[in-house]
Design a protein around this motif. Sequence first.
Motif, mmCIF file in Angstrom:
data_model
loop_
_atom_site.group_PDB
_atom_site.id
_atom_site.type_symbol
_atom_site.label_atom_id
_atom_site.label_comp_id
_atom_site.label_asym_id
_atom_site.label_seq_id
_atom_site.Cartn_x
_atom_site.Cartn_y
_atom_site.Cartn_z
ATOM 1 N N VAL A 90 18.414 -77.658 -48.729
ATOM 2 C CA VAL A 90 18.528 -77.204 -47.342
ATOM 3 C C VAL A 90 18.789 -75.703 -47.239
ATOM 4 C CG1 VAL A 90 19.285 -79.465 -46.530
ATOM 5 C CG2 VAL A 90 21.000 -77.787 -47.196
ATOM 6 N N THR A 184 14.278 -81.283 -36.960
ATOM 7 C CA THR A 184 13.509 -80.363 -37.808
ATOM 8 C C THR A 184 12.046 -80.755 -37.804
ATOM 9 O OG1 THR A 184 13.968 -81.742 -39.741
ATOM 10 C CG2 THR A 184 15.453 -79.879 -39.350
ATOM 11 N N GLY A 213 17.857 -83.207 -39.585
ATOM 12 C CA GLY A 213 16.906 -83.063 -40.679
ATOM 13 C C GLY A 213 16.465 -84.369 -41.307
ATOM 14 N N SER A 216 12.895 -84.517 -42.755
ATOM 15 C CA SER A 216 12.406 -83.378 -43.544
ATOM 16 C C SER A 216 13.172 -83.161 -44.839
ATOM 17 C CB SER A 216 12.464 -82.091 -42.709
ATOM 18 O OG SER A 216 13.799 -81.806 -42.321
ATOM 19 N N HIS A 222 14.265 -75.991 -46.730
ATOM 20 C CA HIS A 222 14.907 -75.382 -45.569
ATOM 21 C C HIS A 222 15.678 -74.156 -46.034
ATOM 22 C CE1 HIS A 222 14.389 -79.644 -44.761
ATOM 23 N NE2 HIS A 222 14.461 -79.416 -43.469
ATOM 24 N N PHE A 224 18.725 -72.993 -44.150
ATOM 25 C CA PHE A 224 19.686 -73.030 -43.053
ATOM 26 C C PHE A 224 20.626 -71.824 -43.053
ATOM 27 C CE2 PHE A 224 19.379 -77.953 -42.857
ATOM 28 C CZ PHE A 224 18.361 -77.869 -41.919
#
Length: 427
Positions: A90, A184, A213, A216, A222, A224
């Motif tokens: 993430v 997401t 999320g 995903s 990701h 973040f």
Amino acid sequence: MEANFLPTADFAKQLDQEDPLSRFREEFYLKPGMIYMDGNSLGLLSRRAEKTLLESLEDWKQYGIDGWTKGNHPWFFMAEQLGEKLAPLVGASAEEVIVTGSTTVNLHQLVSTFYKPEGKRTKILADELTFPSDIYALQSQLKIHGYDPNTHLVRVKSRDGRFIEEDDMIDAMNDEIALIVLPTVLYRSGQIIDMKRLTKEAHKRGILIGFDGCHSVGSVPHFFSKWEVDFAFWCNYKYVNGGPGGVGGIFVNRKHFGKMPGLAGWFSSNKDKQFDMEHTLTPAHSAGAFQIGTPHILSMAPLIGSLEMITEAGIQNIREKSLKITQYLMDVIDHELAGMSFFIGTPREDARRGGHVGLEHREAARICKSLKENGIIPDFRAPNIIRLAPVALYTSYTEVWEVVQTLKKIIIEKQYEKYKNEREIIA
């Protein structure tokens, strides 16, 4: 369509031979005679996940309560250690991620923490295509604060029933919005939301923003922390393959460390203070503060093995195959199912597509039942979507080819006509 695409079974076999992730397929329990295309709802069991679950059962057997500090996988810091393994997926630091709770419980925790209505800013912004559970939680939180969800939960409209436009979301970010919660990836169409842009626009207007999320994490990288997202939450039983009802995950940006959790509990504590048994909470200075109760050890244990495998494969490599195999699926559909009333309701652009393809047809529910009869496990979403998820770690290109050939056969032979066009109990 890919420039080198060929509509043949031999081409699918060639892609499988060239697939750098193909070796992970043997790690999973794949049922002979079945093609599993529902990993976007529940990922399959891997041998590594089974192994680490059994090891945790052995720890319980051998150590009893001392399993909190002894054994193969001591329990006391398991949530933090799994958070550290999840963090690269993430785009976060280890301290910003914790494995805890379930998706909806974690959303309640985060909204109770970050939704602070004041003055004109009393509303929550979401979208009309998001997963229902998120809406239920947001409505519940508004009621707790004494607000009517009909007026205070703003849901951005879709222009076509498939996608949400970022411009429309930004237009809705007015001075009455206190908090934004968005997916997401849209669970029906597979559209990826531009999280970076929306976070930037929300912060320009002084609004906190968080993301769901679930559709995903484990499939799409990701970032973040880099994007300065305030918080996120997700399940780990889809693309992370953590098991049915497995423990969820929370990301909290480090800029919010020290904030008192809205729903405090024993495991919100600083680890050094937890067993002092004081009646004043000293929260952890990390995402660990947003835990509530004792971790579900036996539901977390499979994640140890699963995340080991995902780390080994590499999230960027997983994304690369996911994009390639979903593109291949769409190419085969375009070629083989032309004129059969199918419509691909998923973005064609790589940057806007998650890990599944939403295939629309007016007889979708009946077709899904026929697919199951033919040994293929799809996913139906009302009113007319067949969700197909070729998962990077265990789906082959040959399977994708066979799925589309089966769809073609079902339509030509009208196999679906024996079923009612309505969903089963579990769609």
